[in-house]
Design a protein around this motif. Structure first.
Motif, PDB file in Angstrom:
ATOM      1  N   CYS A 207       1.051  -1.281   0.250  1.00 11.35           N
ATOM      2  CA  CYS A 207      -0.048  -0.155  -0.324  1.00 11.35           C
ATOM      3  C   CYS A 207       1.006   0.927   0.438  1.00 11.35           C
ATOM      4  N   ILE A 208       0.424   1.433  -1.377  1.00 13.06           N
ATOM      5  CA  ILE A 208       1.902   3.233  -0.876  1.00 13.06           C
ATOM      6  C   ILE A 208       0.603   4.490  -1.313  1.00 13.06           C
ATOM      7  N   VAL A 209       0.847   5.915  -0.660  1.00 13.51           N
ATOM      8  CA  VAL A 209       0.194   6.495  -0.482  1.00 13.51           C
ATOM      9  C   VAL A 209       1.419   7.943  -0.750  1.00 13.51           C
ATOM     10  N   GLY A 210       1.069   9.419  -1.550  1.00 12.78           N
ATOM     11  CA  GLY A 210       1.764  10.431  -1.475  1.00 12.78           C
ATOM     12  C   GLY A 210       1.871  10.845  -0.378  1.00 12.78           C
ATOM     13  N   LYS A 226      -2.772  -2.107   7.546  1.00 13.43           N
ATOM     14  CA  LYS A 226      -2.800  -3.346   8.697  1.00 13.43           C
ATOM     15  C   LYS A 226      -4.598  -4.134   8.495  1.00 13.43           C
ATOM     16  N   LEU A 227      -4.839  -3.912   7.480  1.00 10.76           N
ATOM     17  CA  LEU A 227      -6.002  -4.908   7.427  1.00 10.76           C
ATOM     18  C   LEU A 227      -5.788  -6.620   6.734  1.00 10.76           C
ATOM     19  N   ILE A 228      -4.985  -5.466   5.908  1.00  8.21           N
ATOM     20  CA  ILE A 228      -4.216  -7.263   4.723  1.00  8.21           C
ATOM     21  C   ILE A 228      -3.404  -7.901   5.209  1.00  8.21           C
ATOM     22  N   PRO A 229      -3.376  -9.190   5.374  1.00  6.71           N
ATOM     23  CA  PRO A 229      -2.266  -9.965   5.776  1.00  6.71           C
ATOM     24  C   PRO A 229      -0.745  -9.593   4.901  1.00  6.71           C
ATOM     25  N   ASN A 230      -0.050  -9.253   6.411  1.00  2.00           N
ATOM     26  CA  ASN A 230       0.888  -9.044   5.804  1.00  2.00           C
ATOM     27  C   ASN A 230       1.702  -8.157   4.258  1.00  2.00           C
ATOM     28  N   ALA A 231       0.567  -7.249   4.357  1.00  2.00           N
ATOM     29  CA  ALA A 231       1.606  -5.822   3.496  1.00  2.00           C
ATOM     30  C   ALA A 231       2.197  -4.796   3.975  1.00  2.00           C
ATOM     31  N   ARG A 232       2.567  -4.691   2.762  1.00  2.00           N
ATOM     32  CA  ARG A 232       4.003  -3.531   3.253  1.00  2.00           C
ATOM     33  C   ARG A 232       3.313  -1.939   3.044  1.00  2.00           C
ATOM     34  N   TYR A 233       3.914  -0.925   3.679  1.00  2.00           N
ATOM     35  CA  TYR A 233       3.244   0.247   3.740  1.00  2.00           C
ATOM     36  C   TYR A 233       4.232   1.684   2.700  1.00  2.00           C
ATOM     37  N   GLU A 234       4.141   1.883   1.987  1.00  2.00           N
ATOM     38  CA  GLU A 234       4.887   2.794   1.568  1.00  2.00           C
ATOM     39  C   GLU A 234       4.721   4.899   1.719  1.00  2.00           C
ATOM     40  N   VAL A 235       5.324   5.031   1.813  1.00  2.00           N
ATOM     41  CA  VAL A 235       4.834   6.919   1.706  1.00  2.00           C
ATOM     42  C   VAL A 235       5.925   7.062   1.572  1.00  2.00           C
ATOM     43  N   ILE A 236       5.045   8.060  -0.185  1.00  2.00           N
ATOM     44  CA  ILE A 236       6.305   8.273  -1.417  1.00  2.00           C
ATOM     45  C   ILE A 236       6.325   9.940  -0.806  1.00  2.00           C
ATOM     46  N   LYS A 237       7.337  10.546  -0.272  1.00  2.00           N
ATOM     47  CA  LYS A 237       7.350  12.373  -0.251  1.00  2.00           C
ATOM     48  C   LYS A 237       7.391  13.155  -1.302  1.00  2.00           C
ATOM     49  N   ASP A 238       6.378  14.265  -1.016  1.00  2.00           N
ATOM     50  CA  ASP A 238       6.688  15.482  -2.009  1.00  2.00           C
ATOM     51  C   ASP A 238       5.736  15.155  -2.779  1.00  2.00           C
ATOM     52  N   HIS A 241      -2.619  12.930  -4.407  1.00  2.00           N
ATOM     53  CA  HIS A 241      -2.807  11.810  -4.705  1.00  2.00           C
ATOM     54  C   HIS A 241      -2.732  10.739  -5.813  1.00  2.00           C
ATOM     55  N   ILE A 242      -1.497  11.205  -6.975  1.00  2.00           N
ATOM     56  CA  ILE A 242      -1.253  10.838  -7.960  1.00  2.00           C
ATOM     57  C   ILE A 242       0.272  10.943  -7.876  1.00  2.00           C
ATOM     58  N   PRO A 243       0.773  10.552  -7.063  1.00  2.00           N
ATOM     59  CA  PRO A 243       2.725  10.327  -6.811  1.00  2.00           C
ATOM     60  C   PRO A 243       3.146  10.441  -8.163  1.00  2.00           C
ATOM     61  N   CYS A 244       2.015   9.299  -9.376  1.00  2.00           N
ATOM     62  CA  CYS A 244       3.216   9.023 -10.373  1.00  2.00           C
ATOM     63  C   CYS A 244       3.131   9.759 -11.249  1.00  2.00           C
ATOM     64  N   VAL A 245       2.312  11.069 -10.686  1.00  2.00           N
ATOM     65  CA  VAL A 245       2.706  12.308 -12.038  1.00  2.00           C
ATOM     66  C   VAL A 245       3.662  13.009 -10.853  1.00  2.00           C
ATOM     67  N   GLU A 246       3.247  13.246  -9.744  1.00  2.00           N
ATOM     68  CA  GLU A 246       4.368  14.304  -9.350  1.00  2.00           C
ATOM     69  C   GLU A 246       5.565  13.565  -8.832  1.00  2.00           C
ATOM     70  N   GLN A 247       6.006  12.229  -8.622  1.00  2.00           N
ATOM     71  CA  GLN A 247       7.178  11.618  -8.076  1.00  2.00           C
ATOM     72  C   GLN A 247       6.754  10.673  -8.894  1.00  2.00           C
ATOM     73  N   PRO A 248       7.358   9.948 -10.277  1.00  2.00           N
ATOM     74  CA  PRO A 248       7.326   9.087 -10.795  1.00  2.00           C
ATOM     75  C   PRO A 248       8.969   7.849 -10.128  1.00  2.00           C
ATOM     76  N   GLU A 249      10.275   8.791 -10.781  1.00  2.00           N
ATOM     77  CA  GLU A 249      10.840   8.059 -10.253  1.00  2.00           C
ATOM     78  C   GLU A 249      10.464   7.574  -8.714  1.00  2.00           C
ATOM     79  N   ALA A 250      10.546   8.086  -8.099  1.00  2.00           N
ATOM     80  CA  ALA A 250      10.060   7.124  -6.734  1.00  2.00           C
ATOM     81  C   ALA A 250       9.513   6.326  -6.435  1.00  2.00           C
TER      82      ALA A 250
END
Length: 269
Positions: A207-210, A226-238, A241-250
């Motif tokens: 699960c990834i979020v800006g 936390k709801l999904i068994p064994n799921a990972r979590y990652e935050v994209i800085k800066d 809602h659309i990190p593929c536009v703002e931070q595509p490299e990250a």
């Protein structure tokens, strides 16, 4: 341009060839956008992975289809497209409503899903009142009337600078989506609650979020992880809602690292 007739709906899609030794990546985009939002991620992945992009019904160059819609209708469209393309066991990357489509696809057709990348999404987004208010506003005054409010959720203040030409382009993308397709998908989001489905996800998931997401904020996406068994979590800085536009490299780095973990896990004795 590539088109397929799926469930009596013409679906606009693109397929890009890649390594046969790696899983196919499938990208499902957000409400009010078309698959061009993934461009700056795709150019960093093309060649290493086969890639499928598509416009869900009511968006981009795809048909409106019969209304009302449900998230299950969107997931059935995606399943039909993957069957048409003979794609199985794919990594499904869904953003916002695309993430609910990915979860529903797993529920309905687990044979198609090898892993899930859930970007800026949750099993349930918003409330009935908030979605009904948005639908009423758009039906009364058009998508133009909500652009400023939506863009504050989609993008950070740095991206929304007047001199950023790209920002104006993404405003145009939202405005030019079919009103009927937009409101029908709003209604599908209003009616969707995949909480019980999320609890039963048994494939590798991240699960990834800006960090500045105004639509599905980090705390909501963390609760999803936390709801999904064994799921990972990652935050994209800066990113909003659309990190593929703002931070595509990250975002691309996170996607690559996750797929590497998935493949290593599958190859372990």
């Amino acid at each position: 341009m590539q088109f397929a007739r799926i469930n009596d709906v013409t679906i606009h899609y693109q397929i890009i060839g890649g390594s046969p030794d790696k899983p196919v990546l499938v990208f499902a985009n957000s409400l009010g956008t078309d698959f061009r939002i993934w461009r700056d991620v795709i150019v960093r992945l093309a060649g290493d992975f086969a890639i499928v992009l598509y416009d869900k019904r009511g968006h981009g160059l795809s048909d409106l289809g019969q209304m009302p819609y449900s998230i299950e209708d969107h997931a059935t469209d995606l399943a039909g497209l993957l069957d048409f393309l003979s794609v199985k066991d794919a990594v499904i990357c869904g953003l916002s409503v695309g993430g609910l489509i990915a979860q529903s696809l797993y529920q309905r057709r687990p044979d198609l899903v090898r892993a899930l990348i859930l970007c800026d999404t949750a099993p349930k987004i918003g409330t009935a009142d908030s979605w009904n208010a948005r639908i009423a506003q758009v039906e009364a005054a058009g998508i133009e009337s909500i652009v400023d409010a939506i863009m504050e959720r989609w993008f950070t203040p740095a991206f929304r600078r007047p001199e950023n030409t790209a920002f104006g382009g993404y405003c145009n993308m939202l405005i030019r989506q079919p009103v009927a397709g937009y409101t029908a998908t709003c209604a599908a989001l209003r009616d969707a609650d995949l909480t019980e489905t999320a609890k039963r996800i048994a494939v590798p998931t991240i699960c990834i979020v800006g960090d500045q997401d105004g639509s599905t904020p980090p705390e909501l996406v963390l609760s999803t992880a936390k709801l999904i068994p064994n799921a990972r979590y990652e935050v994209i800085k800066d990113a909003g809602h659309i990190p593929c536009v703002e931070q595509p490299e990250a975002l691309t780095e996170v996607i690559r690292a996750f797929i590497d973990v998935v493949l290593r896990g599958e190859q372990a004795p």
